[in-house]
Design an enzyme around this catalytic site. Structure first.
Site, short mmCIF file in Angstrom:
data_model
loop_
_atom_site.label_atom_id
_atom_site.label_comp_id
_atom_site.label_asym_id
_atom_site.label_seq_id
_atom_site.Cartn_x
_atom_site.Cartn_y
_atom_site.Cartn_z
N LYS A 10 0.83 -1.20 0.00
CA LYS A 10 0.00 0.00 0.00
C LYS A 10 0.87 1.26 0.00
O LYS A 10 2.10 1.19 0.22
CB LYS A 10 -0.92 -0.04 1.23
CG LYS A 10 -1.90 -1.21 1.24
CD LYS A 10 -2.75 -1.14 2.50
CE LYS A 10 -3.61 -2.37 2.68
NZ LYS A 10 -4.32 -2.35 3.98
N TYR A 50 -12.33 -2.96 -2.68
CA TYR A 50 -12.83 -3.05 -1.30
C TYR A 50 -14.35 -3.11 -1.26
O TYR A 50 -14.97 -2.55 -0.34
CB TYR A 50 -12.32 -1.85 -0.49
CG TYR A 50 -10.86 -1.98 -0.05
CD1 TYR A 50 -10.41 -3.13 0.59
CD2 TYR A 50 -9.96 -0.94 -0.26
CE1 TYR A 50 -9.09 -3.25 1.01
CE2 TYR A 50 -8.63 -1.05 0.16
CZ TYR A 50 -8.21 -2.21 0.79
OH TYR A 50 -6.90 -2.33 1.21
N PHE A 58 -15.40 2.77 8.38
CA PHE A 58 -14.01 3.14 8.13
C PHE A 58 -13.69 3.27 6.63
O PHE A 58 -12.58 3.61 6.27
CB PHE A 58 -13.04 2.16 8.80
CG PHE A 58 -13.14 0.73 8.32
CD1 PHE A 58 -12.49 0.31 7.17
CD2 PHE A 58 -13.87 -0.21 9.05
CE1 PHE A 58 -12.57 -1.01 6.74
CE2 PHE A 58 -13.97 -1.52 8.62
CZ PHE A 58 -13.31 -1.92 7.46
N ARG A 86 -0.61 -14.94 3.98
CA ARG A 86 -1.33 -14.26 5.07
C ARG A 86 -0.61 -14.44 6.41
O ARG A 86 -0.58 -13.54 7.23
CB ARG A 86 -2.76 -14.81 5.20
CG ARG A 86 -3.65 -14.46 4.05
CD ARG A 86 -4.31 -13.12 4.20
NE ARG A 86 -5.35 -13.11 5.19
CZ ARG A 86 -6.30 -12.16 5.25
NH1 ARG A 86 -6.31 -11.18 4.37
NH2 ARG A 86 -7.20 -12.19 6.18
N THR A 92 -4.68 -8.04 10.63
CA THR A 92 -4.94 -6.68 10.12
C THR A 92 -4.36 -5.58 11.02
O THR A 92 -3.81 -4.60 10.52
CB THR A 92 -6.48 -6.47 10.00
OG1 THR A 92 -6.99 -7.51 9.16
CG2 THR A 92 -6.81 -5.13 9.38
N ARG A 103 3.56 -7.05 9.38
CA ARG A 103 2.83 -5.95 10.01
C ARG A 103 3.37 -5.62 11.40
O ARG A 103 3.30 -4.46 11.83
CB ARG A 103 1.34 -6.27 10.05
CG ARG A 103 0.69 -6.09 8.68
CD ARG A 103 -0.71 -6.60 8.64
NE ARG A 103 -1.42 -6.23 7.43
CZ ARG A 103 -2.50 -6.86 6.98
NH1 ARG A 103 -2.97 -7.89 7.64
NH2 ARG A 103 -3.09 -6.46 5.87
N ASN A 123 -1.44 -0.54 7.65
CA ASN A 123 -0.84 -1.85 7.88
C ASN A 123 -0.04 -2.35 6.69
O ASN A 123 0.19 -3.53 6.52
CB ASN A 123 -1.92 -2.87 8.31
CG ASN A 123 -3.02 -3.00 7.27
OD1 ASN A 123 -2.89 -2.46 6.18
ND2 ASN A 123 -4.07 -3.71 7.61
N HIS A 126 -1.73 -5.60 1.67
CA HIS A 126 -2.97 -6.37 1.54
C HIS A 126 -2.61 -7.73 0.97
O HIS A 126 -1.77 -7.83 0.07
CB HIS A 126 -3.93 -5.66 0.57
CG HIS A 126 -5.06 -6.54 0.11
ND1 HIS A 126 -6.22 -6.69 0.85
CD2 HIS A 126 -5.19 -7.35 -0.97
CE1 HIS A 126 -7.02 -7.55 0.22
NE2 HIS A 126 -6.42 -7.96 -0.89
N GLU A 137 -9.49 -11.37 -7.03
CA GLU A 137 -8.60 -10.20 -6.94
C GLU A 137 -7.50 -10.24 -8.00
O GLU A 137 -7.16 -9.21 -8.57
CB GLU A 137 -8.01 -10.10 -5.53
CG GLU A 137 -9.06 -9.75 -4.49
CD GLU A 137 -8.50 -9.56 -3.09
OE1 GLU A 137 -9.27 -9.12 -2.22
OE2 GLU A 137 -7.31 -9.86 -2.84
#
Ligand code: AMP
Length: 159
Positions: A10, A50, A58, A86, A92, A103, A123, A126, A137
């Site tokens: 990100k 998203y 949020f 992951r 998250t 993270r 964070n 993704h 995705e």
């Protein structure tokens, strides 16, 4: 069992100069990069990516965060790639993430703080949540001709 998963570095990861160190974690674990490009996401595209969060409180902060600079979009391939990527990324909320995860090692934001600020949690990264989401995705972010097929040494030593 060989899966593809979508990973986004990100804007906070790109702007903090962490791309190389984060990619290294996946390469060190034996994963293969099969697609990669830099994208400055438009608001309309953010809503597609998203779509599960558009109605959430949020979301405005999340849209601001994901469109505030370019992201590095990657497709990572390997054995159990969706679940294992992951695990390497961590949960998250960076505050709750265990040391050793991306993270936790590179961030420390908390929900308690972002809820008060009305911002999305920063964070860094993704990663697709499950195999079905990964398929959707990857197809949203990459054309088939942008994905590459080649052999790495891990295919000799791991598989
Ligand atoms: P996910 O689809 O689980 O990756 O969630 C999308 C992103 O929204 C996360 O990576 C965070 O950046 C952000 N996010 C998710 N849940 C919250 C929350 N409760 N408060 C603030 N930001 C959130």
């Amino acid at each position: 069992m060989i899966e593809k998963t979508l990973v986004l570095l990100k804007p906070d990861a790109v702007q903090r100069g962490l791309m190389g160190r984060i990619i290294t974690r996946f390469e060190d674990a034996g994963f293969k990069m099969v697609g990669m490009k830099m994208v400055w996401v438009e608001k309309e595209f953010a809503k597609k990516h998203y779509s599960a969060h558009v109605e959430k409180s949020f979301y405005p902060g999340l849209e601001t965060m994901i469109t505030e600079g370019p992201v590095l979009a990657m497709v990572i391939e390997g054995l159990h790639a969706v679940e294992t990527v992951r695990k390497i990324v961590g949960p998250t909320e960076p505050k709750s993430a265990l040391p050793g995860t991306i993270r936790a090692d590179f961030a420390h934001h908390s929900y308690e703080y972002t809820d008060k600020q009305g911002k999305a949690i920063k964070n860094l990264i993704h990663a697709s949540g499950n195999i079905e989401e990964a398929k959707q995705e990857v197809a949203l972010w990459f054309k088939p001709e942008e994905l590459h097929s080649y052999k790495t040494v891990h295919e000799v030593h791991v598989f």
